[in-house]
Design an enzyme around this catalytic site. Structure first.
Site, short mmCIF file in Angstrom:
data_model
loop_
_atom_site.label_atom_id
_atom_site.label_comp_id
_atom_site.label_asym_id
_atom_site.label_seq_id
_atom_site.Cartn_x
_atom_site.Cartn_y
_atom_site.Cartn_z
N CYS A 29 0.84 -1.39 0.06
CA CYS A 29 0.18 -0.12 0.08
C CYS A 29 0.72 1.38 0.00
O CYS A 29 1.54 1.67 0.86
CB CYS A 29 -0.87 -0.24 1.13
N CYS A 32 -0.28 3.81 2.46
CA CYS A 32 0.13 3.43 4.05
C CYS A 32 1.69 3.79 4.16
O CYS A 32 1.98 4.50 5.24
CB CYS A 32 0.37 1.95 4.12
#
Length: 102
Positions: A29, A32
């Site tokens: 991600c 993230c």
């Protein structure tokens, strides 16, 4: 305090600590990875709160605690109860979550 959870034991941490903020993320991600340094910085600035990093892919039971459906998701818990959760990569939104339980 910052804890990187290596096992699917978020429920235990949430019940053992008064105020907890969790970042659910995954290695793939990008958003993230962008917000993770901000999360770590906030942890160092708010040592009276428990900050937890959870690999959402390896922690299905932990994901259920905050109904995680998108990443990154941040969740706040007070006295074992889910207070708020949101999906964001914006530091300002993360700061608001921290301030809610601070």
């Amino acid at each position: 305090m910052l804890i990187e959870l290596n096992e699917d034991t978020l429920q235990d941490l949430v019940s053992q600590n008064e105020k907890v903020i969790v970042q659910f993320s995954a290695s793939w991600c990008g958003n993230c990875r962008i917000i993770k340094p901000k999360f770590k910085k906030m942890a160092s600035e708010n040592e009276h709160l428990t900050f937890v990093l959870v690999d959402a892919e390896n922690s299905p039971e932990s994901r259920k605690l905050a109904n995680v459906s998108n990443l990154p998701t941040f969740a706040t818990f007070v006295n074992g109860k889910l207070i708020n959760e949101t999906q964001t990569n914006k530091g300002e939104v993360l700061a608001e979550l921290v301030n809610e339980i601070n």
